[in-house]
Design a protein around this motif. Structure first.
Motif, PDB file in Angstrom:
ATOM      1  N   ILE A  73       1.688   3.033   2.441  1.00 33.97           N
ATOM      2  CA  ILE A  73       1.050   4.024   3.302  1.00 33.97           C
ATOM      3  C   ILE A  73       2.094   4.720   4.159  1.00 33.97           C
ATOM      4  O   ILE A  73       3.057   4.100   4.628  1.00 33.97           O
ATOM      5  CB  ILE A  73      -0.035   3.358   4.184  1.00 33.97           C
ATOM      6  N   SER A 130       0.823  -1.218   0.000  1.00 35.59           N
ATOM      7  CA  SER A 130       0.000   0.000   0.000  1.00 35.59           C
ATOM      8  C   SER A 130       0.851   1.259   0.000  1.00 35.59           C
ATOM      9  O   SER A 130       0.377   2.335  -0.377  1.00 35.59           O
ATOM     10  CB  SER A 130      -0.913   0.015   1.232  1.00 35.59           C
ATOM     11  N   VAL A 137      -5.988   5.644   2.538  1.00 35.36           N
ATOM     12  CA  VAL A 137      -5.623   4.343   1.986  1.00 35.36           C
ATOM     13  C   VAL A 137      -6.642   3.341   2.516  1.00 35.36           C
ATOM     14  O   VAL A 137      -6.754   3.133   3.730  1.00 35.36           O
ATOM     15  CB  VAL A 137      -4.202   3.937   2.391  1.00 35.36           C
TER      16      VAL A 137
END
Length: 386
Positions: free
Chosen positions: A161, A159, A274
């Protein structure tokens, strides 16, 4: 040996042939095996997934006509080695392993193929190259959760993030809870968890979620407040563009363009959270695309084994990033084991039950209800003793 098999969607405790380790393989006595959501799906929707995987070159995924011993989340003790192994660990050593078995027919998915029986059994075969010894500080229960936690570790890494970004985890079943644990281990400051089950919302809090909501009452994308600057509508994007144009007129030459690029590089332009989609049923991806703020990243972690539909025009109009994740690599698997051993990740909240082999069918029924349970573990020795 005793094992739980599935055939035509039916689960049965049966006597199956004893296993013999082949080249490069280790035979383990199973101490614990987790029941995964993928097991529930594979039992009833395996044919659809098998057709899809066949298009990608893997032809041995479970089909309804097969008789398969499920189970790919396990810990066991070394009991015998096959030829060509290093024999690195003494008999009785506890190990975990990636559920990928090297065979004469190529690499097979353990517990998801008739050619690689899984851990719903007294014994299981693993590839020595994919096995790792379990530190003494890690219990059997926690060791069995290395595999699903490694899935979450991979999802969080993929991801990309940042610690200051907002994470929204939709679905607090076992994989959603694992994602919450790994997000907090990664230092993400704000994690929002969404699930209609009161029991699973409580588990999400125990796993470290900062905000927990019932999506029937609270939109998870509103739960952390508008202070994040996330745009929820196309009108918001149009207003931003209009404001940008007005501001541009007050700057000389190309200064505005340089300012915009600088703001983009430093993360100052509005963007969404996210989002981790951890449900894995038809319609969820489209729901995330339709409801997430503009310029969100949607990480698809839940495995939907049926055909699904999305509306690309909405994803395009909102500039949604869709990122699909699968499994993990050996380094992520090993890192997850080390984090459990060090206490950086505590999987205790995930474990809500333990059964013997005779209790597997009932556990499947309980997990299908998506109620109070998260991860139910199988102890094959308990079944043998009963």
């Amino acid at each position: 040996m005793r094992a739980v098999t599935t055939h035509e969607g039916r689960l049965e405790v049966a006597q199956v042939p004893d296993l013999e380790p082949g080249p490069g393989q280790i035979l383990l006595d199973v101490r614990r095996c987790g029941i995964c959501g993928s097991d529930l799906h594979a039992r009833t929707h395996g044919d659809v997934t098998a057709d899809a995987l066949a298009q990608m070159g893997y032809n041995d995924f479970i089909r309804s006509r097969d008789t398969v011993v499920l189970g790919h989340e396990f810990v066991g003790t070394v009991t015998a080695y096959g030829p060509g192994t290093r024999r690195a660990w003494k008999p009785g050593t506890r190990v975990v392993a990636l559920p990928m078995l090297g065979t004469g027919d190529g690499v097979q998915l353990t517990g998801l193929s008739a050619k690689a029986p899984g851990g719903y059994a007294e014994q299981v075969l693993v590839s020595e190259a994919f096995a790792f010894p379990v530190p003494d500080a890690v219990s059997d229960d926690h060791a069995a959760l290395v595999e699903p936690l490694a899935v979450a570790h991979h999802a969080v890494r993929r991801s990309e993030i940042g610690r200051r970004e907002v994470a929204v985890v939709v679905g607090c079943g076992p994989i959603g809870l694992a994602v919450i644990l790994l997000l907090k281990a990664a230092g993400v400051r704000t994690v929002v968890a969404s699930d209609p089950s009161p029991g699973r919302r409580e588990l999400a809090q125990r796993c470290g979620a900062d905000v927990v909501v019932d999506p029937r009452e609270t939109d998870p994308f509103d739960a952390y407040g508008e202070r994040r600057g996330h745009l929820r509508s196309a009108q918001g994007l149009f207003d931003l563009a209009l404001g940008s144009m007005r501001a541009a007129r007050r700057l000389p030459g190309s200064s505005w363009a340089r300012l915009m690029r600088l703001a983009e590089r430093t993360g100052q332009l509005p963007k969404g959270p996210v989002v981790f989609e951890c449900v894995g049923v038809p319609g969820m991806i489209d729901t995330m695309v339709a409801t997430a703020p503009l310029r969100s990243r949607v990480i698809v972690v839940g495995v939907c084994m049926e055909p699904d539909t999305i509306r690309p025009s909405i994803a395009i109009g909102k500039e949604i990033d869709l990122r699909f994740v699968f499994g993990y690599d050996p380094a992520e698997f090993h890192q997850t084991l080390q984090w459990i051993a060090s206490g950086k990740v505590d999987p205790s909240p995930l474990i809500t039950g333990t059964v013997g082999l005779d209790g597997v069918a009932g556990a499947f029924a309980d997990l299908a209800e998506a109620g109070e349970h998260a991860k139910i573990l199988i102890d094959p020795r308990a079944a043998a003793a009963s």
